[in-house]
Write a protein that holds these residues in place. Sequence first.
Motif, mmCIF file in Angstrom:
data_model
loop_
_atom_site.group_PDB
_atom_site.id
_atom_site.type_symbol
_atom_site.label_atom_id
_atom_site.label_comp_id
_atom_site.label_asym_id
_atom_site.label_seq_id
_atom_site.Cartn_x
_atom_site.Cartn_y
_atom_site.Cartn_z
ATOM 1 N N ASN A 135 0.831 -1.203 0.000
ATOM 2 C CA ASN A 135 0.000 0.000 0.000
ATOM 3 C C ASN A 135 0.865 1.252 0.000
ATOM 4 O O ASN A 135 0.593 2.206 -0.728
ATOM 5 N N ASN A 153 2.042 2.291 -3.240
ATOM 6 C CA ASN A 153 0.955 2.546 -4.191
ATOM 7 C C ASN A 153 0.768 1.424 -5.203
ATOM 8 O O ASN A 153 0.537 1.668 -6.382
ATOM 9 N N LYS A 184 -1.263 -1.968 -6.557
ATOM 10 C CA LYS A 184 -2.635 -2.482 -6.495
ATOM 11 C C LYS A 184 -2.646 -3.972 -6.840
ATOM 12 O O LYS A 184 -1.892 -4.437 -7.691
ATOM 13 N N SER A 199 -9.953 -3.473 4.137
ATOM 14 C CA SER A 199 -9.572 -3.646 2.734
ATOM 15 C C SER A 199 -10.025 -5.014 2.234
ATOM 16 O O SER A 199 -10.437 -5.872 3.005
#
Lengths: 310, 431
Positions: B291, B294, B296, B370
């Motif tokens: 995370n 950044n 995904k 999440s």
Amino acid sequence: MAKKTKAVSSKSKISSWGPGLLLISPSIILVGVFVYGMIGANIITSMKDTHTAAQVSGRKPSDFVGFSNFGKLFADPDFQHSLINLLLFTVVFLVGTLLIGFLWAWLLDRPIKGEGIFRSIFMFPMAISFVASGVVWRWLLNPAKGETASGLNRLFQQVGLGFLQNSWTQNITFGVVAIALPAIWQLSGYVMALFLAGFRGIPDELREAARVDGATEWQLYKQIIFPQLAPIALSAVIIIGHMSLKSFDLIMSITDQRTYSTKVPAIDMFNAMTDNDYSNAAAIGTILLVIVAIFVVPYLIHDSKESAKR
Amino acid sequence: MRRNALAIGLVAAMSLSLTACGGSSENADSGNSGSGDGKQVVDVVTWWSAGSEKEGLDALVKVFNEQFPKVEFVNKAIAGGGGSQAKQKLATDLAAKNPPDTYQAHAGAELQEAIDAGYLEDVSSLYDEFKLRDAFPKTLLDRLTVDGKIYSIPTNIHRSNVVWANTEVLKAAGLDPAKPAADLDGWIADMEKVKAAGKTPITVGMAWTQLNLFENILLADLGAEGYSGLFDGKTDWGGDGVKKAIEHYGKILDLADKSLANEDWEPAMKPVIEGQAAYNVMGDWALAAFNAANKKSPEDYVYFPTPGTAGTFNFLADSFTLPVGAPHPDNAKDWLQTCSSKEGQVAFNTIKGSIPARSDLSADDLAKFSEYQQSAMKDFAKDTIVSSIAHGAALPAPVSNSINDALGKFIQGASDGAQLQADLVKATASK
């Protein structure tokens, strides 16, 4: 008549050493309790079987087991490895600092321009703590080779000395010697300062007299200068030697407490403490104390003999 | 000469002003923590001092300040890999009968030493007082209970058997990121392909991360029951199952980048995040590192249970204790209440990346988590739960430390498979 003088002299003796004793008695008591008393407590712990937290806190009894902890330690191949590491480290560290320190002092002894600057440069690493320099050297001694190399291995690659690349601290046999590099880097300057003081302590008249007598430069060093430097070299050996026996922070910050290749008894002692194994930690401490004593005691005897001569 | 005198004067003035600063800030500190102005304190020792762990702790402290405005939280965090530094300091403080008000510990067998030594209070009554017996799942309570008593209150649950993989690297090696290998042999074959494609197949860091990898290989080869048997004597450490696991472990290490073997988990994970390496086995706190970069899922990275361990959840939990002789026990109880409360667990875990220990969260609360965490919560509810060795859930601390030493020897090539197994037998027989 004779009796009377004796009484007077013993009285005057008390008045001569009494105040002095009174003055230093606090430190005698403090040293007695906190140095020798603690050494005694440590030796007693090392002869017990306090290997768990429950025994440390007194919930379970500890028994006296004599020297069995020492026997087990010396029979343990992992501890033998630590001792061999310590020996390797000490030898390389000692020889390295003495050679480089002497060389620098010898170079600076000749009148050269900007001596002060060189002296500061050589002494500077000593101002840095082992932990701080350890962090930098951890990166310099990165064991990665080839594409992912960094630190010294990268440097060797770039200047075309690729064959010099090696695994540094990760080598099982000689990994600990890699730790000696930063240690030498850090303390050579100190040894240089010692030797430089030694060189400066030799009066120029002595050298000139030798030269007048027709001594060659080598004879001058061999017969005049080296003998005068011997006590300095001895103190350097003692200081560097006992530092290397205690070395812990540098190793902890370059590798860590569980890296097999760079383990020394001081690290083993720390690990035993973490596991609440007080007796083994104390036993390793005692072993270290004995090794340091082997280093220091002959020096102290030599020193007291010298001062008795004077 | 005159210049020298000036310099000395300057230095002296500077050092004087520095000491003055030190003095004044000390005074300010003691003013805050003293009980003179009616403010209470609680000293909390953790090893959450950086990154997502520190942020999670901050979130928990915020909730604590709202719930107990009268008590001031005093952070006594001690940094260092997996708490090794903190544990050293704690061992000394506890033995000297100078405990903090509460300290962080891995829940489970790691506390055994401290319990035997009489360092910890039984907090079972707090479970009744805070009504935690219904809030926590029974599997968790069973793992916390020692001889009918409970000595710590968990804040979170982590999973250690997760493989983190870089999508790009897998694709470049001709592998399908969505379909991980089903068993270890298949996984090793995948790693060979990654190696052939010119990337590092797997990374591993310092001793405890090696144990994290090894315990999951043990789990894959022995199965959940056989693995749990290692801790109650039903499975033999010297047996064929462990031997097979050591063989697999050796093969995987041969494919690993060993230059990271001194590093903590984050530097070891970095090549996976940055696309130089394919796999890393790490607990689910690694999510925070992805995370932070950044990245995904599944575009940049994928995660799956270590091949061969699907359907099992290798569990570990962080928890807080109540030491005997804590200077402010009532304040420590307030802290424990916050740690176990819904608000506290949601605030902490949404940031730290772990899942709450409580199983009674509302749908609103669950929505705050999440995608990974929601999947982990589902797995925790249905999978077979086993205890992690590397994180103190399965074995007492001295035993897992000896296992760390044995693995450290092995990765450097100072012992072979047979020697490693002998070392493991010795390590586990010592207690």
